[in-house]
Design an enzyme around this catalytic site. Structure first.
Site, PDB file in Angstrom:
ATOM      1  N   ASP A 107       4.953 -13.609   4.391  1.00  0.00           N
ATOM      2  CA  ASP A 107       4.811 -12.248   3.871  1.00  0.00           C
ATOM      3  C   ASP A 107       5.043 -12.262   2.366  1.00  0.00           C
ATOM      4  OD1 ASP A 107       4.477 -11.386   6.466  1.00  0.00           O
ATOM      5  OD2 ASP A 107       6.425 -10.406   6.626  1.00  0.00           O
ATOM      6  N   MET A 108       4.516 -11.239   1.677  1.00  0.00           N
ATOM      7  CA  MET A 108       4.789 -11.101   0.244  1.00  0.00           C
ATOM      8  C   MET A 108       5.746  -9.934   0.041  1.00  0.00           C
ATOM      9  SD  MET A 108       4.269 -12.459  -2.677  1.00  0.00           S
ATOM     10  CE  MET A 108       2.791 -13.476  -2.652  1.00  0.00           C
ATOM     11  N   ARG A 158      -3.952 -13.207   3.562  1.00  0.00           N
ATOM     12  CA  ARG A 158      -3.941 -11.827   4.093  1.00  0.00           C
ATOM     13  C   ARG A 158      -3.992 -10.857   2.914  1.00  0.00           C
ATOM     14  NH1 ARG A 158       1.694 -10.506   6.087  1.00  0.00           N
ATOM     15  NH2 ARG A 158       1.162 -11.768   7.898  1.00  0.00           N
ATOM     16  N   LYS A 161      -2.692  -3.710   0.702  1.00  0.00           N
ATOM     17  CA  LYS A 161      -2.636  -2.860  -0.500  1.00  0.00           C
ATOM     18  C   LYS A 161      -1.301  -3.019  -1.218  1.00  0.00           C
ATOM     19  CE  LYS A 161      -5.805   0.647   1.299  1.00  0.00           C
ATOM     20  NZ  LYS A 161      -5.984   2.089   1.615  1.00  0.00           N
ATOM     21  N   ALA A 163       3.173  -2.893  -0.056  1.00  0.00           N
ATOM     22  CA  ALA A 163       4.135  -1.973   0.558  1.00  0.00           C
ATOM     23  C   ALA A 163       5.281  -1.613  -0.378  1.00  0.00           C
ATOM     24  CB  ALA A 163       4.686  -2.598   1.836  1.00  0.00           C
TER      25      ALA A 163
HETATM   26  P1  FAD Z   1      -3.091   3.441   3.698  1.00  0.00           P
HETATM   27  O1  FAD Z   1      -3.629   3.294   2.323  1.00  0.00           O
HETATM   28  O2  FAD Z   1      -1.631   3.567   3.909  1.00  0.00           O
HETATM   29  O3  FAD Z   1      -3.858   4.527   4.486  1.00  0.00           O
HETATM   30  C1  FAD Z   1      -5.279   4.637   4.394  1.00  0.00           C
HETATM   31  C2  FAD Z   1      -5.828   5.263   5.659  1.00  0.00           C
HETATM   32  O4  FAD Z   1      -5.553   4.384   6.785  1.00  0.00           O
HETATM   33  C3  FAD Z   1      -5.186   6.574   6.040  1.00  0.00           C
HETATM   34  O5  FAD Z   1      -5.770   7.645   5.333  1.00  0.00           O
HETATM   35  C4  FAD Z   1      -5.489   6.623   7.539  1.00  0.00           C
HETATM   36  O6  FAD Z   1      -6.839   6.963   7.767  1.00  0.00           O
HETATM   37  C5  FAD Z   1      -5.274   5.169   7.951  1.00  0.00           C
HETATM   38  N1  FAD Z   1      -3.863   4.963   8.355  1.00  0.00           N
HETATM   39  C6  FAD Z   1      -2.908   4.357   7.653  1.00  0.00           C
HETATM   40  N2  FAD Z   1      -1.733   4.359   8.329  1.00  0.00           N
HETATM   41  C7  FAD Z   1      -1.962   5.020   9.482  1.00  0.00           C
HETATM   42  C8  FAD Z   1      -1.148   5.385  10.590  1.00  0.00           C
HETATM   43  N3  FAD Z   1       0.143   5.069  10.643  1.00  0.00           N
HETATM   44  N4  FAD Z   1      -1.723   6.046  11.600  1.00  0.00           N
HETATM   45  C9  FAD Z   1      -3.028   6.380  11.564  1.00  0.00           C
HETATM   46  N5  FAD Z   1      -3.854   6.064  10.534  1.00  0.00           N
HETATM   47  C10 FAD Z   1      -3.320   5.407   9.511  1.00  0.00           C
HETATM   48  N6  FAD Z   1       2.687  -5.279   2.542  1.00  0.00           N
HETATM   49  C11 FAD Z   1       3.297  -6.118   1.674  1.00  0.00           C
HETATM   50  O7  FAD Z   1       3.617  -5.710   0.548  1.00  0.00           O
HETATM   51  N7  FAD Z   1       3.589  -7.409   2.032  1.00  0.00           N
HETATM   52  C12 FAD Z   1       3.226  -7.930   3.248  1.00  0.00           C
HETATM   53  O8  FAD Z   1       3.498  -9.103   3.529  1.00  0.00           O
HETATM   54  C13 FAD Z   1       2.533  -7.073   4.161  1.00  0.00           C
HETATM   55  N8  FAD Z   1       2.128  -7.521   5.355  1.00  0.00           N
HETATM   56  C14 FAD Z   1       1.386  -6.717   6.160  1.00  0.00           C
HETATM   57  C15 FAD Z   1       0.866  -7.213   7.348  1.00  0.00           C
HETATM   58  C16 FAD Z   1       0.020  -6.442   8.126  1.00  0.00           C
HETATM   59  C17 FAD Z   1      -0.549  -7.005   9.379  1.00  0.00           C
HETATM   60  C18 FAD Z   1      -0.309  -5.102   7.700  1.00  0.00           C
HETATM   61  C19 FAD Z   1      -1.245  -4.247   8.498  1.00  0.00           C
HETATM   62  C20 FAD Z   1       0.236  -4.584   6.550  1.00  0.00           C
HETATM   63  C21 FAD Z   1       1.098  -5.356   5.780  1.00  0.00           C
HETATM   64  N9  FAD Z   1       1.649  -4.863   4.604  1.00  0.00           N
HETATM   65  C22 FAD Z   1       2.295  -5.722   3.767  1.00  0.00           C
HETATM   66  C23 FAD Z   1       1.638  -3.400   4.331  1.00  0.00           C
HETATM   67  C24 FAD Z   1       0.497  -2.968   3.402  1.00  0.00           C
HETATM   68  O9  FAD Z   1       0.740  -3.426   2.100  1.00  0.00           O
HETATM   69  C25 FAD Z   1       0.363  -1.433   3.370  1.00  0.00           C
HETATM   70  O10 FAD Z   1       1.544  -0.883   2.859  1.00  0.00           O
HETATM   71  C26 FAD Z   1       0.100  -0.779   4.705  1.00  0.00           C
HETATM   72  O11 FAD Z   1      -0.754  -1.551   5.493  1.00  0.00           O
HETATM   73  C27 FAD Z   1      -0.552   0.604   4.479  1.00  0.00           C
HETATM   74  O12 FAD Z   1      -1.801   0.465   3.838  1.00  0.00           O
HETATM   75  P2  FAD Z   1      -3.185   0.622   4.643  1.00  0.00           P
HETATM   76  O13 FAD Z   1      -4.214  -0.234   3.967  1.00  0.00           O
HETATM   77  O14 FAD Z   1      -2.959   0.276   6.070  1.00  0.00           O
HETATM   78  O15 FAD Z   1      -3.601   2.123   4.585  1.00  0.00           O
END
Ligand code: FAD
Length: 278
Positions: A107-108, A158, A161, A163
């Protein structure tokens, strides 16, 4: 014991409950990325204990017929104590996992850890000719250059966007700009990478973008989504694409659950509904 409201996002406290969850996922053609919850240890013993649990988990996965891999956090493996601690624990886990043919994701975490994390990844990935993956964050200004650097490194990447909330001098803070970066990074990867792309997003627009890029370039990729988030979409996507669910477990579940709920109030509504409807 994890209360029902949190169990939407966390697969229990023990490896056994997590592996049960993996079996149910695999039955629905979704594969699993297991993450033992834990981060920012300032005690060497905590890092060593989690590393040992990951090595046992690798054995459990290898000894089963489950489709699963693991994902570790640098600060869980002692990065806050020193880069040498992190590298040493990571190397032991990757050596054990490579011997059992189990994939390891890294993970980052926040932007102050990016250099150390990428360097450690590159080191183990070159040594094992793949078998390891790294996460990159589209909200960081540096990531375009990192993604170019990673094109020549064996292993998977991976794309997320991001977190964390890095300061504006190192990151894009506007959501639309981050989305644009995410799209561009995926486009670069589908065009230049030799497979190994993981699309880590729940965003329908990014998911559609990835499938269009796959149609255009034919590059191998997988989707990755979190446990408890858009589970219906995960199953639908799995009918056509490779889908991995990130499955956290362990007794340090409170801060993870809190993060899921605060990043999106819908998550609390969904979790409550799951409790109320059984
Ligand atoms: P967002 O930009 O949050 O949302 C965009 C759209 O997606 C929303 O408008 C909606 O339509 C849909 N959506 C989003 N969330 C939901 C929900 N809960 N229910 C329904 N619809 C929803 N971040 C890191 O910094 N480091 C990591 O190592 C890391 N690992 C990850 C591993 C995985 C498998 C995933 C899925 C995410 C990880 N993340 C990590 C988190 C990532 O950076 C984002 O913060 C998180 O995924 C939210 O961004 P998004 O692209 O899903 O959508």
């Amino acid at each position: 014991m994890i209360p029902p409201i949190a169990s939407r996002f966390v697969a229990g406290e023990s490896p056994a409950t997590a592996l049960d969850h993996v079996r149910q996922l695999n039955d629905r053609d979704v594969k699993a990325i297991l993450n033992l919850l834990g981060e920012h240890y300032d005690d060497r013993d905590d890092a060593a204990a989690d590393a040992a649990e990951y090595r046992r988990l690798v054995d459990d996965i290898a000894g089963s017929d489950l489709e699963a891999c693991i994902s570790v956090k640098p600060s869980q493996l002692g990065l806050d104590l020193g880069e040498d601690v992190f590298r040493s624990e990571l190397t032991d886990i990757v050596d054990a996992a490579a011997a059992r043919d189990v994939f390891v994701w890294i993970d980052m975490e926040d932007h102050t850890t990016t250099d150390a994390t990428l360097d450690a990844f590159e080191n183990v990935a070159r040594e094992h000719e793949g078998g390891v993956g790294i996460c990159v964050q589209a909200n960081l200004r540096r990531t375009r250059a990192d993604v170019r650097r990673l094109a020549d490194v064996p292993g998977k990447v991976r794309f997320v966007k991001g977190a964390y909330d890095p300061p504006a001098d190192v990151a894009y803070t506007d959501g639309e700009r981050v989305d644009r970066e995410y799209r561009d990074l995926l486009e670069y990867a589908f065009e230049h990478y030799d497979g190994g792309i993981a699309v880590g997003s729940h965003d329908p627009a990014m998911i559609e973008h990835a499938t269009a890029l796959h149609d255009r370039y034919g590059t191998d990729f997988e989707f990755q989504l979190l446990m408890g988030v858009r589970e219906d979409a995960q199953e639908d996507l799995a009918a056509e694409y490779e889908v991995w669910q990130y499955v956290p477990y362990g007794d340090r579940w409170k801060s993870y659950f809190y993060r899921r709920v605060t990043e999106r109030t819908d998550n609390l509504r969904f979790a409550l509904r799951a409790v109320l409807t059984g």
